[in-house]
Motif scaffolding. Structure first.
Motif, short mmCIF file in Angstrom:
data_model
loop_
_atom_site.label_atom_id
_atom_site.label_comp_id
_atom_site.label_asym_id
_atom_site.label_seq_id
_atom_site.Cartn_x
_atom_site.Cartn_y
_atom_site.Cartn_z
N GLY A 190 0.78 -1.23 0.00
CA GLY A 190 0.00 0.00 0.00
C GLY A 190 0.81 1.28 0.00
N LEU A 191 2.13 1.18 -0.03
CA LEU A 191 2.95 2.38 0.01
C LEU A 191 2.93 3.11 -1.33
N PRO A 192 2.94 4.43 -1.30
CA PRO A 192 2.99 5.18 -2.55
C PRO A 192 4.36 5.08 -3.20
N PRO A 193 4.42 5.23 -4.52
CA PRO A 193 5.73 5.21 -5.19
C PRO A 193 6.61 6.34 -4.65
N GLY A 194 7.86 6.05 -4.44
CA GLY A 194 8.78 7.06 -3.95
C GLY A 194 8.66 7.35 -2.47
N ALA A 195 7.99 6.49 -1.72
CA ALA A 195 7.86 6.70 -0.27
C ALA A 195 9.25 6.77 0.36
N ASN A 196 9.45 7.72 1.27
CA ASN A 196 10.75 7.89 1.90
C ASN A 196 11.09 6.67 2.75
N PRO A 197 12.28 6.10 2.58
CA PRO A 197 12.65 4.90 3.34
C PRO A 197 12.61 5.10 4.86
N MET A 198 12.88 6.32 5.33
CA MET A 198 12.81 6.55 6.78
C MET A 198 11.37 6.51 7.28
N GLY A 199 10.44 6.99 6.46
CA GLY A 199 9.03 6.89 6.82
C GLY A 199 8.58 5.44 6.87
N ILE A 200 9.07 4.64 5.91
CA ILE A 200 8.75 3.22 5.90
C ILE A 200 9.33 2.55 7.15
N LEU A 201 10.59 2.85 7.44
CA LEU A 201 11.27 2.23 8.57
C LEU A 201 10.57 2.53 9.89
N SER A 202 10.25 3.80 10.11
CA SER A 202 9.60 4.17 11.38
C SER A 202 8.21 3.54 11.49
N SER A 203 7.48 3.50 10.39
CA SER A 203 6.14 2.91 10.41
C SER A 203 6.19 1.42 10.70
N MET A 204 7.13 0.73 10.08
CA MET A 204 7.23 -0.72 10.25
C MET A 204 7.71 -1.08 11.65
N ILE A 205 8.63 -0.29 12.20
CA ILE A 205 9.09 -0.56 13.56
C ILE A 205 7.95 -0.36 14.55
N ASN A 206 7.17 0.68 14.35
CA ASN A 206 6.03 0.91 15.23
C ASN A 206 5.01 -0.22 15.09
#
Length: 430
Positions: free
Chosen positions: A122-138
């Protein structure tokens, strides 16, 4: 006990002096507000010690950096990242049995929950990897909810440590593959921590990838050098969030978000941008130096200077050694590295730089090393986060083991209007 005396409103008050093992002593002001009615004002907390810690120390005389008493140079040359992580979290370097048990736990917990893969879909194209990392850790707090906060269950803590350190590299590699539109590459049990990460990043169904030992060692060194650095912005954030008894996943997530900022974890990316501008002819080395010296110019030479060093960053010399080895071994174009060295050399001849402690810091060269390994620039801050993760865990653990542990609750000096009369909306003038 040694004390300092302050005078206020015709009264004298004694405040205890707390001596460190080595370095700056501290004025204990924990009872100052209740005794004097005063609080301190310290924007940025640059003069405030928020904790007593045994994890890391920087020697201001020799500019050496030590983790748990070990010189970071010895750790970089002679250990792996996972050994250093164990040292930071558990207080001592592992013996052979401890090292093998830690390796086994990291291997067992390297996969992420299969349902978490839907997050990537569900992530948008070009999603910032830090945003992905923080979301997944949470999100890990939802998928692995056995929390540990009170030192009563060391096995639960060990499990969270293994999950975080192991899964964070898997999440990072998956986020990179997602950005390329390529299939995920799963970790392999027989590979080491850094070898596994590079395999997940660069292997594909159409092109096999075997990481060169020189690159594996360089990545280990880079992560070790990023692993710990006292009470920096992200570490302090982890402590503050964790002081509410938030679980480790939520606390680390907050650390990732703090690291995301361009003044903290984003400096490697911005430093290499400056070097590329010089390489492309949009900025000369002389212009960069002169703009830095001009107090009216908003230009900032990112990667120069550090608030806790009065001289050279001890990590830079170590990193440059392995960066040079990677360039030589790979036979790569080193023109950007040569520009960085020339910028460092020319700036060293300027009194302004020495007077203001503007020496290259770790971030100035770290991006070059990551790029030489093949890691794209939008992943530089993610690499910083992977390296700094053991420190966040260690500080979170140390804080909860401290009998003087308190909820973090800074005060403020209010300078606004004291009181206003309420005006109904029909009588308010826009």
């Amino acid at each position: 006990m040694e004390k300092a005396t302050i005078k206020y409103d015709q009264n004298e008050y004694e405040l205890p002096i707390v001596r460190s093992s080595i370095g700056e002593p501290a004025l204990d002001i924990s009872n100052m507000r209740s005794e004097t009615g005063l609080i301190t004002l310290d924007p940025g907390f640059h003069n405030t010690g928020s904790a007593q810690s045994e994890i890391c120390y920087r020697d201001p005389q020799s500019n050496t950096l030590r983790y748990r008493g070990y010189d970071v140079q010895d750790l970089a040359h002679h250990t792996t990242f996972t050994e250093t992580a164990y040292l930071l979290i558990y207080g001592e370097l592992p013996d052979l049995e401890q090292k093998e048990n830690f390796r086994r736990m990291l291997t067992e917990h390297s996969l992420i929950h299969q349902d978490m893969l839907h997050f990537f879909v569900g992530l948008p194209p070009g999603a910032n990897p830090m945003g992905i990392l923080s979301s997944m850790i949470n999100a890990m707090a939802l998928y692995y909810p056995n929390f540990y906060v009170d030192n009563s269950d060391p096995e639960a803590f060990d499990l969270m440590v293994a999950r975080l350190i192991s899964k964070v590299r898997t999440i990072a590699a998956f986020s990179y593959k997602k950005s390329l539109g390529e299939p995920f590459v799963y970790p392999v049990a027989t590979r080491s921590y850094c070898d596994n990460f590079l395999h997940m990043m660069f292997h594909s169904p159409t092109e096999s990838y075997e990481a060169d030992p020189v690159l594996i060692k360089a990545l280990n060194v880079a992560l070790i050098l990023h692993a710990e650095h006292e009470q920096n912005c992200s570490t302090s954030t982890v402590r503050l969030v964790g002081s509410s008894h938030a679980n480790l996943y939520a606390s680390v997530c907050a650390g990732v978000c703090a690291l995301w900022g361009p003044l903290h974890g984003g400096t490697s990316y911005n430093a290499i941008k400056t070097l590329r501008k010089i390489q492309q002819g949009d900025l000369s080395i002389t212009e960069a130096i002169e703009k830095t010296k001009n107090p009216r110019d908003p230009f900032r030479l990112v990667g120069f200077g550090h608030p806790i060093y009065s001289g050279e960053d001890p990590r830079v010399t170590i990193l440059k050694k392995y960066l040079a080895e990677v360039y030589e071994h790979q036979g790569m174009d080193s023109s950007l590295y040569q520009i960085a060295q020339e910028l460092e050399f020319q700036s060293s001849k300027e009194d302004y730089f020495a007077e203001n402690n503007l020496y290259p810091n770790l971030s100035f060269y770290a991006g070059l090393l990551y790029e030489a390994i093949g890691i794209p620039d939008n992943m530089f801050t993610v690499m910083f986060a992977i390296g700094r993760l053991p420190s966040w865990i260690a500080h979170w653990k140390e804080m909860h083991s401290d009998p003087s542990f308190k909820l973090g609750r800074p005060r403020q000096v209010y300078t606004g209007i004291i009181q206003k009369d309420f005006i109904p909306i029909e009588h308010r003038n826009g």
